[in-house]
Scaffold this active site. Structure first.
Site, PDB file in Angstrom:
ATOM      1  N   TYR A  98       0.827  -1.205   0.000  1.00  0.00           N
ATOM      2  CA  TYR A  98       0.000   0.000   0.000  1.00  0.00           C
ATOM      3  C   TYR A  98       0.868   1.264   0.000  1.00  0.00           C
ATOM      4  O   TYR A  98       0.474   2.289  -0.561  1.00  0.00           O
ATOM      5  CB  TYR A  98      -0.954  -0.002   1.189  1.00  0.00           C
ATOM      6  CG  TYR A  98      -2.131  -0.924   0.986  1.00  0.00           C
ATOM      7  CD1 TYR A  98      -3.272  -0.483   0.315  1.00  0.00           C
ATOM      8  CD2 TYR A  98      -2.109  -2.234   1.444  1.00  0.00           C
ATOM      9  CE1 TYR A  98      -4.356  -1.326   0.108  1.00  0.00           C
ATOM     10  CE2 TYR A  98      -3.189  -3.082   1.250  1.00  0.00           C
ATOM     11  CZ  TYR A  98      -4.308  -2.626   0.577  1.00  0.00           C
ATOM     12  OH  TYR A  98      -5.376  -3.464   0.367  1.00  0.00           O
ATOM     13  N   GLU A 140      -8.119  -7.412   5.325  1.00  0.00           N
ATOM     14  CA  GLU A 140      -7.241  -8.455   4.776  1.00  0.00           C
ATOM     15  C   GLU A 140      -6.499  -9.200   5.883  1.00  0.00           C
ATOM     16  O   GLU A 140      -6.320 -10.423   5.804  1.00  0.00           O
ATOM     17  CB  GLU A 140      -6.266  -7.822   3.784  1.00  0.00           C
ATOM     18  CG  GLU A 140      -6.961  -7.386   2.493  1.00  0.00           C
ATOM     19  CD  GLU A 140      -6.255  -6.256   1.764  1.00  0.00           C
ATOM     20  OE1 GLU A 140      -5.042  -6.079   1.991  1.00  0.00           O
ATOM     21  OE2 GLU A 140      -6.920  -5.556   0.973  1.00  0.00           O
ATOM     22  N   TYR A 188     -14.227 -18.291  -4.369  1.00  0.00           N
ATOM     23  CA  TYR A 188     -13.293 -18.595  -5.443  1.00  0.00           C
ATOM     24  C   TYR A 188     -11.904 -18.836  -4.870  1.00  0.00           C
ATOM     25  O   TYR A 188     -11.640 -18.553  -3.689  1.00  0.00           O
ATOM     26  CB  TYR A 188     -13.245 -17.442  -6.454  1.00  0.00           C
ATOM     27  CG  TYR A 188     -12.930 -16.091  -5.845  1.00  0.00           C
ATOM     28  CD1 TYR A 188     -11.625 -15.721  -5.519  1.00  0.00           C
ATOM     29  CD2 TYR A 188     -13.951 -15.169  -5.588  1.00  0.00           C
ATOM     30  CE1 TYR A 188     -11.345 -14.481  -4.950  1.00  0.00           C
ATOM     31  CE2 TYR A 188     -13.679 -13.927  -5.031  1.00  0.00           C
ATOM     32  CZ  TYR A 188     -12.375 -13.591  -4.713  1.00  0.00           C
ATOM     33  OH  TYR A 188     -12.102 -12.367  -4.152  1.00  0.00           O
ATOM     34  N   ARG A 203      -5.020 -15.908 -11.629  1.00  0.00           N
ATOM     35  CA  ARG A 203      -6.417 -15.661 -11.956  1.00  0.00           C
ATOM     36  C   ARG A 203      -7.300 -16.273 -10.881  1.00  0.00           C
ATOM     37  O   ARG A 203      -6.912 -17.240 -10.218  1.00  0.00           O
ATOM     38  CB  ARG A 203      -6.797 -16.274 -13.319  1.00  0.00           C
ATOM     39  CG  ARG A 203      -6.003 -15.745 -14.483  1.00  0.00           C
ATOM     40  CD  ARG A 203      -6.280 -14.283 -14.802  1.00  0.00           C
ATOM     41  NE  ARG A 203      -5.579 -13.883 -16.008  1.00  0.00           N
ATOM     42  CZ  ARG A 203      -4.331 -13.390 -16.021  1.00  0.00           C
ATOM     43  NH1 ARG A 203      -3.665 -13.247 -14.892  1.00  0.00           N
ATOM     44  NH2 ARG A 203      -3.777 -13.042 -17.168  1.00  0.00           N
ATOM     45  N   SER A 206     -14.139 -19.449  -9.600  1.00  0.00           N
ATOM     46  CA  SER A 206     -15.104 -19.901  -8.592  1.00  0.00           C
ATOM     47  C   SER A 206     -14.978 -21.405  -8.383  1.00  0.00           C
ATOM     48  O   SER A 206     -14.702 -22.162  -9.318  1.00  0.00           O
ATOM     49  CB  SER A 206     -16.532 -19.576  -9.042  1.00  0.00           C
ATOM     50  OG  SER A 206     -16.754 -18.191  -9.060  1.00  0.00           O
ATOM     51  N   GLY A 277     -20.887 -17.574 -15.492  1.00  0.00           N
ATOM     52  CA  GLY A 277     -21.375 -17.176 -14.175  1.00  0.00           C
ATOM     53  C   GLY A 277     -22.144 -18.265 -13.465  1.00  0.00           C
ATOM     54  O   GLY A 277     -22.491 -18.130 -12.290  1.00  0.00           O
ATOM     55  N   THR A 279     -20.920 -20.974 -12.461  1.00  0.00           N
ATOM     56  CA  THR A 279     -20.060 -21.753 -11.556  1.00  0.00           C
ATOM     57  C   THR A 279     -20.363 -21.548 -10.074  1.00  0.00           C
ATOM     58  O   THR A 279     -20.529 -22.536  -9.346  1.00  0.00           O
ATOM     59  CB  THR A 279     -18.573 -21.502 -11.865  1.00  0.00           C
ATOM     60  OG1 THR A 279     -18.312 -20.094 -11.913  1.00  0.00           O
ATOM     61  CG2 THR A 279     -18.183 -22.126 -13.187  1.00  0.00           C
ATOM     62  N   PRO A 280     -20.446 -20.314  -9.561  1.00  0.00           N
ATOM     63  CA  PRO A 280     -20.774 -20.209  -8.133  1.00  0.00           C
ATOM     64  C   PRO A 280     -22.196 -20.647  -7.829  1.00  0.00           C
ATOM     65  O   PRO A 280     -22.494 -21.099  -6.713  1.00  0.00           O
ATOM     66  CB  PRO A 280     -20.568 -18.717  -7.831  1.00  0.00           C
ATOM     67  CG  PRO A 280     -20.724 -18.029  -9.139  1.00  0.00           C
ATOM     68  CD  PRO A 280     -20.196 -18.990 -10.163  1.00  0.00           C
ATOM     69  N   PHE A 388     -16.549 -11.389 -12.490  1.00  0.00           N
ATOM     70  CA  PHE A 388     -15.286 -12.056 -12.812  1.00  0.00           C
ATOM     71  C   PHE A 388     -14.363 -11.018 -13.442  1.00  0.00           C
ATOM     72  O   PHE A 388     -14.711 -10.375 -14.435  1.00  0.00           O
ATOM     73  CB  PHE A 388     -15.511 -13.208 -13.785  1.00  0.00           C
ATOM     74  CG  PHE A 388     -16.278 -14.369 -13.203  1.00  0.00           C
ATOM     75  CD1 PHE A 388     -16.348 -14.567 -11.835  1.00  0.00           C
ATOM     76  CD2 PHE A 388     -16.939 -15.263 -14.018  1.00  0.00           C
ATOM     77  CE1 PHE A 388     -17.050 -15.629 -11.281  1.00  0.00           C
ATOM     78  CE2 PHE A 388     -17.650 -16.336 -13.485  1.00  0.00           C
ATOM     79  CZ  PHE A 388     -17.709 -16.516 -12.119  1.00  0.00           C
ATOM     80  N   GLY A 389     -13.165 -10.851 -12.858  1.00  0.00           N
ATOM     81  CA  GLY A 389     -12.251  -9.828 -13.356  1.00  0.00           C
ATOM     82  C   GLY A 389     -12.442  -8.533 -12.583  1.00  0.00           C
ATOM     83  O   GLY A 389     -13.095  -8.493 -11.535  1.00  0.00           O
TER      84      GLY A 389
END
Length: 398
Positions: A98, A140, A188, A203, A206, A277, A279-280, A388-389
């Site tokens: 950061y 985090e 994911y 990358r 999910s 989409g 997948t989840p 996604f992305g």
């Protein structure tokens, strides 16, 4: 939160900064990668950088955070911060990074705005940055503690399944044979691979299998670039499709992501997806079937054709195990009996009162579904999404 003096300065300068934020983020990334090329090689998604989508996402999040601070001084945009923090944790972002970002971001601000960046303006935007950065660092830190700390673990591919012509599922088990932390449906993992040029690109995919298994399953769509270059070819997805077979080893992070089912025992649900989409949503349906969810569940999916509908058998099978599920599929071509032709349209779908909705798919699809759900009386706070992305939803709201 933001001090009164800084709030007044940020409010006054937000239009100027907002108008220049695209150029600022472009200069920022250029300076950052010139000084730290390893970040582009091994941390940032090179495809998103080439397409400019990461710049748009950063610009949108900074502008949204600053706007929230001046409009709601006693609140914090926790939903936005959580989404960013989960993505950062999956990448292994550290507090020290950061400071590096701060250095190059503020150099870019001064470079673009010049004399407009007075000491007062610089101090106010510095306060905005560190409010956002320290909030993310705290979230985090908690995520790392909950997951046992960030680290890459080797997983062996035990099975590869061709779901469609451009989607493959990879089932994996840990090489070390150790215990596997369970995940929450909708989460994911990051996958890190070494590419032919030596870059170690990351990358997120999910988890598309059912929770509770000792195996992990990811379903990867091969991303093909377009002729104009607006969408670059997916480096990692092509690597996985072309090179990874049973017996090969991949590096995975722990599961992350905040699009999860919380306290939904008696809640009507709507799970809407399009394309990959799905997948989840299959993982969510598997969890609902396993836990015996008895409230209504509305399943919505749109795709190019039945042959392009990845995990369709799982999609249908898990929904069939629920006592009160309604399944609605739309296909742009070759729609079979029982399915609808064209794009997803909820106008004729009954959405029970009190429904909580989960969306995953391309942004135009999610915007359209969200609008239709609100028109049907679903509260905006009860509509959750996964992108996604880079998250361009915020950038598109500016």
């Amino acid at each position: 939160m933001l001090s009164e003096q800084s709030a007044a300065t940020v409010r006054a300068t937000l239009p100027v900064v907002g108008a220049a934020i695209g150029e600022i983020t472009e200069r920022f990334y250029a300076g950052l990668f010139a000084a730290h090329p390893e970040l582009l090689r091994d941390l940032f998604n090179r495809g998103n950088q080439a397409a400019g989508t990461q710049r748009q996402a950063l610009a949108g999040s900074v502008a949204a955070f600053a706007t929230h601070l001046v409009d709601h001084p006693d609140q914090r945009p926790d939903a936005m911060l959580s989404r960013i923090a989960h993505k950062h944790a999956s990448l292994g972002v550290t507090p020290a990074q950061y400071q590096v970002v701060h250095e190059h971001l503020f150099a870019a601000i001064v470079d673009v705005l010049g004399e407009a960046v007075t000491p007062e303006v610089a101090a106010a935007w510095d306060e905005v940055y560190w409010l956002m950065a320290n909030a993310l660092i705290a979230v985090e830190k908690r995520l790392y503690e909950e997951s046992g700390g960030h680290g890459w673990r080797e997983w062996e591919v035990v099975e590869r399944v061709a779901e469609t012509g451009d989607v493959a599922s990879f089932r994996l088990r840990p090489v070390d044979g150790g215990p596997v932390r369970d995940f929450r449906a909708g989460q994911y993992v990051s996958v890190r691979v070494e590419l032919p040029d030596g870059a170690r690109q990351i990358r997120q995919y999910s988890l598309s299998g059912a929770p509770g298994s000792a195996l992990r399953q990811i379903s990867v769509k091969r991303v093909s670039g377009d002729a104009g270059g607006a969408t670059p070819e997916g480096e990692v997805s092509h690597h996985l499709h072309a090179r990874v077979r049973e017996g090969d080893v991949l590096e995975l992070s722990e599961p992350y992501g905040d699009l999860v089912l919380d306290d939904v025992t008696d809640t009507p649900l709507l799970l809407a997806s399009a394309g990959i989409g799905v997948t989840p949503m299959t993982a969510m349906l598997a969890q609902l079937a396993e836990t015996g969810h008895r409230a209504p569940v509305t399943v919505v999916h749109g795709d190019r054709s039945p042959a392009d509908h990845a995990l369709r058998a799982d999609h249908e099978a898990y929904a069939a195990k629920l006592p009160d599920a309604a399944v609605h599929f739309w296909y742009e071509a070759q729609a079979p009996a029982g399915a609808r032709s064209g794009l997803v349209d909820l106008s004729g779908i009954v959405v029970p009162s009190g429904t909580r909705a989960y969306l995953c798919g391309p942004l135009p699809f999610m915007r359209a579904v969200r609008t239709q759900l609100i028109e049907k009386g679903v509260a905006p706070a009860d509509i959750h999404y996964e992108v996604f992305g880079p998250d361009l939803w915020l950038a598109s709201q500016g």
